[in-house]
Design a protein around this motif. Structure first.
Motif, mmCIF file in Angstrom:
data_model
loop_
_atom_site.group_PDB
_atom_site.id
_atom_site.type_symbol
_atom_site.label_atom_id
_atom_site.label_comp_id
_atom_site.label_asym_id
_atom_site.label_seq_id
_atom_site.Cartn_x
_atom_site.Cartn_y
_atom_site.Cartn_z
ATOM 1 N N GLU A 165 38.564 68.489 30.375
ATOM 2 C CA GLU A 165 39.181 69.399 31.237
ATOM 3 C C GLU A 165 40.459 69.121 32.069
ATOM 4 O O GLU A 165 41.352 69.738 32.026
ATOM 5 C CB GLU A 165 38.127 69.815 32.318
ATOM 6 C CG GLU A 165 36.835 70.704 31.699
ATOM 7 C CD GLU A 165 36.150 71.528 32.656
ATOM 8 O OE1 GLU A 165 36.785 71.798 33.831
ATOM 9 O OE2 GLU A 165 35.025 71.568 32.606
ATOM 10 N N ALA A 166 40.330 67.890 32.462
ATOM 11 C CA ALA A 166 41.734 67.349 33.170
ATOM 12 C C ALA A 166 42.900 67.235 32.209
ATOM 13 O O ALA A 166 43.985 67.458 32.541
ATOM 14 C CB ALA A 166 41.574 66.132 33.651
ATOM 15 N N LEU A 167 42.679 66.726 30.879
ATOM 16 C CA LEU A 167 43.507 66.645 29.806
ATOM 17 C C LEU A 167 44.092 68.067 29.501
ATOM 18 O O LEU A 167 45.374 68.113 29.417
ATOM 19 C CB LEU A 167 43.101 66.021 28.756
ATOM 20 C CG LEU A 167 42.725 64.419 28.933
ATOM 21 C CD1 LEU A 167 42.054 63.736 27.649
ATOM 22 C CD2 LEU A 167 43.805 63.560 29.387
ATOM 23 N N ALA A 168 43.079 68.860 29.205
ATOM 24 C CA ALA A 168 43.786 70.201 29.020
ATOM 25 C C ALA A 168 44.760 70.901 30.386
ATOM 26 O O ALA A 168 45.488 71.619 29.967
ATOM 27 C CB ALA A 168 42.440 71.186 28.967
ATOM 28 N N ALA A 169 44.174 70.591 31.323
ATOM 29 C CA ALA A 169 44.776 71.121 32.619
ATOM 30 C C ALA A 169 46.284 70.599 32.634
ATOM 31 O O ALA A 169 47.143 71.273 32.902
ATOM 32 C CB ALA A 169 44.330 70.821 33.839
ATOM 33 N N LEU A 170 46.354 69.253 32.354
ATOM 34 C CA LEU A 170 47.801 68.714 32.406
ATOM 35 C C LEU A 170 48.764 68.915 31.145
ATOM 36 O O LEU A 170 49.883 69.047 31.504
ATOM 37 C CB LEU A 170 47.446 67.171 32.545
ATOM 38 C CG LEU A 170 46.951 66.579 33.639
ATOM 39 C CD1 LEU A 170 46.668 65.141 33.584
ATOM 40 C CD2 LEU A 170 47.925 66.744 34.887
ATOM 41 N N GLY A 171 47.901 69.281 29.899
ATOM 42 C CA GLY A 171 48.683 69.624 28.831
ATOM 43 C C GLY A 171 49.619 68.586 28.240
ATOM 44 O O GLY A 171 49.370 67.312 28.292
ATOM 45 N N PRO A 172 51.096 68.804 27.995
ATOM 46 C CA PRO A 172 51.786 67.668 27.324
ATOM 47 C C PRO A 172 52.447 66.928 28.284
ATOM 48 O O PRO A 172 53.355 65.885 27.945
ATOM 49 C CB PRO A 172 52.917 68.545 26.433
ATOM 50 C CG PRO A 172 52.772 69.550 27.276
ATOM 51 C CD PRO A 172 51.540 70.104 27.792
ATOM 52 N N ASP A 173 52.098 67.186 29.596
ATOM 53 C CA ASP A 173 52.887 66.307 30.774
ATOM 54 C C ASP A 173 52.387 64.937 30.893
ATOM 55 O O ASP A 173 52.871 63.843 31.646
ATOM 56 C CB ASP A 173 52.827 67.127 31.834
ATOM 57 C CG ASP A 173 53.422 68.610 31.824
ATOM 58 O OD1 ASP A 173 54.320 68.571 31.110
ATOM 59 O OD2 ASP A 173 53.046 69.267 32.861
ATOM 60 N N LEU A 174 51.026 64.629 30.423
ATOM 61 C CA LEU A 174 50.561 63.353 30.704
ATOM 62 C C LEU A 174 51.091 62.022 30.185
ATOM 63 O O LEU A 174 51.516 62.158 28.898
ATOM 64 C CB LEU A 174 48.875 63.342 30.173
ATOM 65 C CG LEU A 174 48.188 62.367 30.416
ATOM 66 C CD1 LEU A 174 48.087 62.149 31.961
ATOM 67 C CD2 LEU A 174 46.887 62.208 29.745
ATOM 68 N N ALA A 175 51.494 61.214 30.798
ATOM 69 C CA ALA A 175 52.133 59.851 30.475
ATOM 70 C C ALA A 175 51.139 58.993 29.719
ATOM 71 O O ALA A 175 51.721 58.699 28.363
ATOM 72 C CB ALA A 175 52.691 59.203 31.344
ATOM 73 N N ALA A 176 50.156 58.885 30.347
ATOM 74 C CA ALA A 176 49.259 57.904 29.585
ATOM 75 C C ALA A 176 47.697 57.929 30.182
ATOM 76 O O ALA A 176 47.728 58.678 31.499
ATOM 77 C CB ALA A 176 49.768 56.673 29.758
ATOM 78 N N VAL A 177 46.885 57.397 29.871
ATOM 79 C CA VAL A 177 45.323 57.342 30.413
ATOM 80 C C VAL A 177 45.016 55.833 30.385
ATOM 81 O O VAL A 177 45.190 55.028 29.651
ATOM 82 C CB VAL A 177 44.256 57.942 29.533
ATOM 83 C CG1 VAL A 177 43.061 57.878 29.936
ATOM 84 C CG2 VAL A 177 44.549 59.498 29.491
ATOM 85 N N PHE A 178 44.542 55.411 31.612
ATOM 86 C CA PHE A 178 44.171 54.026 31.922
ATOM 87 C C PHE A 178 42.709 54.095 32.092
ATOM 88 O O PHE A 178 42.206 54.500 33.159
ATOM 89 C CB PHE A 178 44.676 53.354 33.169
ATOM 90 C CG PHE A 178 44.121 52.258 33.422
ATOM 91 C CD1 PHE A 178 44.395 50.856 32.531
ATOM 92 C CD2 PHE A 178 43.500 51.738 34.434
ATOM 93 C CE1 PHE A 178 43.850 49.523 32.778
ATOM 94 C CE2 PHE A 178 42.626 50.650 34.683
ATOM 95 C CZ PHE A 178 42.938 49.556 33.773
ATOM 96 N N PRO A 179 41.662 53.748 31.029
ATOM 97 C CA PRO A 179 40.366 53.899 31.096
ATOM 98 C C PRO A 179 39.470 52.533 31.611
ATOM 99 O O PRO A 179 38.519 52.609 31.276
ATOM 100 C CB PRO A 179 40.076 54.545 29.839
ATOM 101 C CG PRO A 179 40.787 53.529 28.898
ATOM 102 C CD PRO A 179 42.266 53.372 29.785
ATOM 103 N N GLY A 180 40.215 51.822 32.126
ATOM 104 C CA GLY A 180 39.598 50.335 32.402
ATOM 105 C C GLY A 180 39.059 50.344 33.792
ATOM 106 O O GLY A 180 39.236 48.893 34.117
ATOM 107 N N CYS A 181 39.073 51.113 34.635
ATOM 108 C CA CYS A 181 38.407 50.949 36.145
ATOM 109 C C CYS A 181 37.125 50.259 35.973
ATOM 110 O O CYS A 181 36.249 50.718 35.031
ATOM 111 C CB CYS A 181 38.317 52.114 37.021
ATOM 112 S SG CYS A 181 39.751 52.890 37.124
ATOM 113 N N ARG A 182 36.576 49.424 37.013
ATOM 114 C CA ARG A 182 35.511 48.853 36.998
ATOM 115 C C ARG A 182 34.937 48.699 38.285
ATOM 116 O O ARG A 182 35.570 48.935 39.410
ATOM 117 C CB ARG A 182 35.708 47.168 36.550
ATOM 118 C CG ARG A 182 36.315 46.876 35.511
ATOM 119 C CD ARG A 182 35.401 47.298 34.100
ATOM 120 N NE ARG A 182 36.372 47.028 32.794
ATOM 121 C CZ ARG A 182 35.699 47.471 31.651
ATOM 122 N NH1 ARG A 182 34.648 48.141 31.587
ATOM 123 N NH2 ARG A 182 36.524 47.269 30.401
#
Length: 393
Positions: free
Chosen positions: A56-73
């Motif tokens: 949902e967040a990615l769809a809301a942002l569309g092409p504007d997203l620079a990157a995703v960091f999925p490494g939070c611990r």
């Protein structure tokens, strides 16, 4: 008894949007309003693998997203903060979006501080947190989309863990708070039930401890009491009916009232606040890897007995009992028993031994607690704190 105080409006969070679907409806426009052209989305491996909130967040942002960091611990290790800061640098990010609970939100705050202070190693970051110098460079703006009830989104501070030193380190600066919060109950549906419910107990702990550990306040006490009532009413509903988005939203709003309303109500001449559960949570996290929410579950009942034995405690017990819905049963033991029953009714642990803390660890925890109490100018004998820990074990 005379009443005096001050209400300080915090110059931190600018906007709070709430309601089902608010991420889809407003995230992209909030990014644009803050001047973001290359946002970095920060989240956890589990949310990155899920098909719900992240999509949902990615769809809301569309092409504007620079990157995703999925490494939070969990517990925000220094290394994961630096990895997130490197990801932001490499992506040329000009805004940070955090999707997750307290560890994700604090990672977002910490990586922004790293970028502003030019920190590139764990040693530099640890030294920075211990010395706590002021930030002089501006921080990237942050938008927080909480998926738990931790409340980290509204604080002007963050914590990170030095795994080598087994120490939880904190930093306080108004600029670290996110600019925008989006409370969307849809974003919480992928949160594991145990994490969601225990974070609700942490929110309850925020409200109760501040009520008991600080002087009475005509605004703050109303907010805390309403928070307690809301969590006691709606948190069990989310256990019984996990898809009930209205109940989830009420929990989010109640957690906001617990400690993160648009104002911070404090006494005019506040006595230093020693929050037993919150102080203990730092050491349970750094020494025994106990998640914050579970630390609240296993320490709050014993803490209520400790607060109840402190001078002047009885004048607050009646207000707390009323908020808990147990009018007429306001002794410290009755209040503690009611809260312990509430936590157990959620299917959560209520003893330190239930979360893997060995009994032989209690003296060291008591020693550290006493040091924190002395730092807040609160007299608490080590043997007294050890008895409270024995009660919690």
């Amino acid at each position: 008894m005379s009443v005096a105080g001050v209400v300080q409006f915090l110059p931190t969070v600018e906007r709070i949007l709430f309601g089902e679907g608010c991420v889809a409806a407003h995230l992209r426009e909030e990014v644009a309003r803050l001047g973001g052209r290359r946002p970095l989305l920060v989240t956890t491996p589990s949310l990155h693998r899920s098909s719900g909130p992240l999509a949902e967040a990615l769809a809301a942002l569309g092409p504007d997203l620079a990157a995703v960091f999925p490494g939070c611990r969990e517990h925000v290790p220094l290394g994961s903060v630096l990895a997130a800061a490197r990801a932001a640098n490499e992506a040329g990010a000009d805004l940070v979006i955090t999707l997750g609970g307290g560890s994700v939100i604090d990672t977002g705050k910490a990586l922004r501080a790293c970028l502003a202070a030019g920190l590139t190693s764990e040693r530099e970051l640890a030294d920075f947190l211990r010395s706590a110098p002021p930030l002089t460079a501006p921080l990237l703006p942050q938008i927080a989309i909480p998926t738990t009830l931790s409340g980290a989104e509204y604080t002007r501070s963050f914590s990170a863990t030095d795994l080598v030193a087994q120490e939880k380190l904190s930093y306080v600066h108004s600029a670290t708070a996110p600019k925008v919060l989006l409370y969307d109950p849809r974003m919480t549906l992928a949160t594991p039930p145990r994490l969601w419910l225990s974070s609700g107990v942490m929110a309850l702990t925020h409200a109760i401890e501040v009520m008991l550990a600080t002087e009475p306040h005509p605004v703050g006490d109303v907010l805390k009491a309403e928070s307690i009532r809301g969590l006691c009413r709606h948190l069990p509903r989310t256990r019984d009916a996990p898809e009930d988005l209205t109940a989830r939203l009420h929990c989010q709003l109640s957690a906001w009232l617990a400690d993160h309303s648009p104002l911070r109500a404090t006494p005019l001449q506040p006595r230093p606040a020693f929050l037993l559960c919150h102080s203990l949570a730092y050491d349970l996290a750094s020494l025994h890897r106990v998640p914050y929410g579970l630390s609240a579950c296993v320490t709050l009942p014993a803490a209520l007995r400790w607060y109840g034995a402190r001078p002047g405690a009885m004048e607050r017990q009646g207000s707390l009992a009323a908020a808990l819905g147990i009018e007429g049963r306001s002794s410290p033991e009755e209040v503690a028993a009611a809260v312990e029953g509430f936590i157990a009714g959620l299917g959560l642990p209520t003893r330190l031994r239930d979360v893997g803390v060995p009994r032989e660890a209690l003296p060291e925890l008591a020693r550290r607690l006493r040091q924190r109490a002395l730092g807040a100018s609160v007299e608490a004998a080590e043997v007294e704190l050890l008895l409270s820990l024995e009660n919690a074990w």
